[in-house]
Design a protein around this motif. Structure first.
Motif, PDB file in Angstrom:
ATOM      1  N   LYS A  91      18.498  -0.174 -18.156  1.00  0.00           N
ATOM      2  CA  LYS A  91      19.874   0.646 -17.828  1.00  0.00           C
ATOM      3  C   LYS A  91      19.728   1.877 -18.081  1.00  0.00           C
ATOM      4  CE  LYS A  91      23.033   0.501 -21.925  1.00  0.00           C
ATOM      5  NZ  LYS A  91      24.357   0.113 -22.395  1.00  0.00           N
ATOM      6  N   SER A  93      21.834   5.494 -18.064  1.00  0.00           N
ATOM      7  CA  SER A  93      23.139   6.032 -18.278  1.00  0.00           C
ATOM      8  C   SER A  93      23.169   7.520 -18.523  1.00  0.00           C
ATOM      9  CB  SER A  93      23.728   5.441 -19.674  1.00  0.00           C
ATOM     10  OG  SER A  93      22.838   5.639 -20.486  1.00  0.00           O
ATOM     11  N   GLN A  94      24.517   8.079 -18.439  1.00  0.00           N
ATOM     12  CA  GLN A  94      24.935   9.482 -18.458  1.00  0.00           C
ATOM     13  C   GLN A  94      26.095   9.509 -19.313  1.00  0.00           C
ATOM     14  OE1 GLN A  94      25.201  10.972 -14.619  1.00  0.00           O
ATOM     15  NE2 GLN A  94      23.397  12.315 -14.850  1.00  0.00           N
ATOM     16  N   THR A  96      29.568  11.219 -19.686  1.00  0.00           N
ATOM     17  CA  THR A  96      30.724  11.792 -19.203  1.00  0.00           C
ATOM     18  C   THR A  96      31.403  13.160 -19.892  1.00  0.00           C
ATOM     19  OG1 THR A  96      32.261  10.451 -19.950  1.00  0.00           O
ATOM     20  CG2 THR A  96      31.374   9.930 -17.815  1.00  0.00           C
ATOM     21  N   GLU A 101      29.547   7.178 -22.260  1.00  0.00           N
ATOM     22  CA  GLU A 101      28.478   6.968 -21.875  1.00  0.00           C
ATOM     23  C   GLU A 101      28.681   5.696 -20.748  1.00  0.00           C
ATOM     24  OE1 GLU A 101      23.796   5.835 -23.087  1.00  0.00           O
ATOM     25  OE2 GLU A 101      25.432   5.089 -24.356  1.00  0.00           O
ATOM     26  N   THR A 102      28.282   6.012 -19.632  1.00  0.00           N
ATOM     27  CA  THR A 102      28.432   5.232 -18.590  1.00  0.00           C
ATOM     28  C   THR A 102      27.088   4.786 -17.762  1.00  0.00           C
ATOM     29  OG1 THR A 102      28.939   6.809 -16.792  1.00  0.00           O
ATOM     30  CG2 THR A 102      30.760   5.932 -17.986  1.00  0.00           C
ATOM     31  N   VAL A 103      27.105   3.551 -17.392  1.00  0.00           N
ATOM     32  CA  VAL A 103      25.631   3.070 -16.647  1.00  0.00           C
ATOM     33  C   VAL A 103      25.667   3.863 -15.282  1.00  0.00           C
ATOM     34  CG1 VAL A 103      24.624   1.175 -15.742  1.00  0.00           C
ATOM     35  CG2 VAL A 103      25.475   1.166 -18.045  1.00  0.00           C
ATOM     36  N   THR A 104      24.496   4.338 -14.870  1.00  0.00           N
ATOM     37  CA  THR A 104      24.422   4.862 -13.500  1.00  0.00           C
ATOM     38  C   THR A 104      23.453   3.990 -12.648  1.00  0.00           C
ATOM     39  OG1 THR A 104      22.548   6.205 -14.324  1.00  0.00           O
ATOM     40  CG2 THR A 104      24.685   7.257 -14.201  1.00  0.00           C
ATOM     41  N   HIS A 126      19.055  11.301 -17.571  1.00  0.00           N
ATOM     42  CA  HIS A 126      19.354  10.208 -17.863  1.00  0.00           C
ATOM     43  C   HIS A 126      18.890   9.521 -19.149  1.00  0.00           C
ATOM     44  CE1 HIS A 126      19.914  10.259 -13.566  1.00  0.00           C
ATOM     45  NE2 HIS A 126      21.215   9.659 -13.652  1.00  0.00           N
ATOM     46  N   ASP A 215      31.402   1.368 -16.649  1.00  0.00           N
ATOM     47  CA  ASP A 215      29.926   1.315 -16.141  1.00  0.00           C
ATOM     48  C   ASP A 215      30.249   1.173 -14.638  1.00  0.00           C
ATOM     49  OD1 ASP A 215      28.898   1.413 -18.882  1.00  0.00           O
ATOM     50  OD2 ASP A 215      29.065  -0.781 -18.813  1.00  0.00           O
ATOM     51  N   GLY A 218      30.936   4.536 -13.111  1.00  0.00           N
ATOM     52  CA  GLY A 218      29.692   5.479 -13.184  1.00  0.00           C
ATOM     53  C   GLY A 218      28.851   5.057 -11.860  1.00  0.00           C
TER      54      GLY A 218
END
Length: 263
Positions: A91, A93-94, A96, A101-104, A126, A215, A218
């Motif tokens: 995965k 992630s970034q 915000t 932390e959210t999955v991109t 990322h 997630d 994102g």
């Protein structure tokens, strides 16, 4: 979870949407050569190369395995390697503005990730971590440059990829896409279904992924609140169902219409 048996000598059957069979590995694990060559042959930069060329590239690759949630690299780290997912799932992630932390993106075997200063990305934008037990192949910058000299076809693909990324970055400047939130959420779910979904027939397509609303927000470039409202509406309408660690797409046709903006 034990690895599922996969026949690496042939591609998946025509009835499945997956282009690479998914394997969840049990650690400790050593990614065997047939698996490495199988995924290298399907990695975007190396697609169509002959066995001898792939074997030379494989010899330059370093194999690493990661336990679930194992961090491969973090956003802001110096970038000097490219990776190929060999087994498992990765995965991206970034973080915000509020620190969440959210999955991109979620990557499956055969997909490439990472960055290199020589390709215009001196630092990782990322973070990357293993979603399940995962094996990756890593090639460092100097070795990848040797591949570019040896394989002009790969060099041309890299140039095309860098140009496409620059064009995408320019198009992202100045505002959000004009697509609605339902369009973006439906597109994200359908993309995950194509990569990770298990077809259960009349029960729909099952995504066994621990995907939070944050997630999915994102992935859809939206907010958790907006995504929750869309998902709740679709759940009541029978388009999807979901649990703590899974989501089921019950009506793909309706979701495709949502993605196209037909509703």
């Amino acid at each position: 979870m034990a690895a599922q048996d996969v026949d690496l000598g042939r591609p998946p059957s025509a009835g499945t949407r997956r282009t690479i069979p998914l394997r969840e590995i049990t650690l400790p694990h050593q990614c065997p050569r047939p698996v490495r060559l199988y995924v290298l042959a399907r990695a975007p930069y190396f697609l169509g190369l002959g066995e001898k060329a792939l074997d030379r590239i494989d010899k330059l690759m370093q194999t690493r395995t990661f336990a679930p949630a194992g961090r491969i690299y973090s956003a802001g780290d110096r970038a000097h390697s490219l990776y190929v997912v060999a087994e498992g799932r990765v995965k991206l992630s970034q973080v915000t503005a509020d620190g969440t932390e959210t999955v991109t993106d979620i990557l499956v075997p055969g997909e490439m990730f990472g960055a290199m200063g020589s390709l215009g990305e001196p630092h990782h934008l990322h973070s990357a971590s293993a979603l399940v037990g995962t094996c990756t192949l890593r090639i460092d910058q100097s070795d990848f440059q040797a591949v570019l000299v040896d394989q002009p076809t790969v060099a041309l693909r890299v140039l095309d990829d860098v140009a496409a990324r620059l064009a995408q970055a320019r198009s992202d400047i100045g505002g959000q896409t004009t697509d609605t939130v339902p369009q973006r959420v439906a597109t994200a779910l359908l993309r995950l279904a194509d990569k990770l979904g298990e077809d259960r027939g009349r029960q729909g397509v099952l995504l066994e992924v621990p995907l939070s609303r944050a997630d999915l927000a994102g992935l859809a470039r939206s907010t958790p609140e907006s995504v929750s409202r869309v998902m709740s509406r679709w759940k009541k309408a029978g388009l999807i169902d979901s649990g703590r660690r899974w989501t089921a797409l019950l009506d793909r046709g309706r979701l495709e219409e949502e993605a196209a903006g037909a509703h």
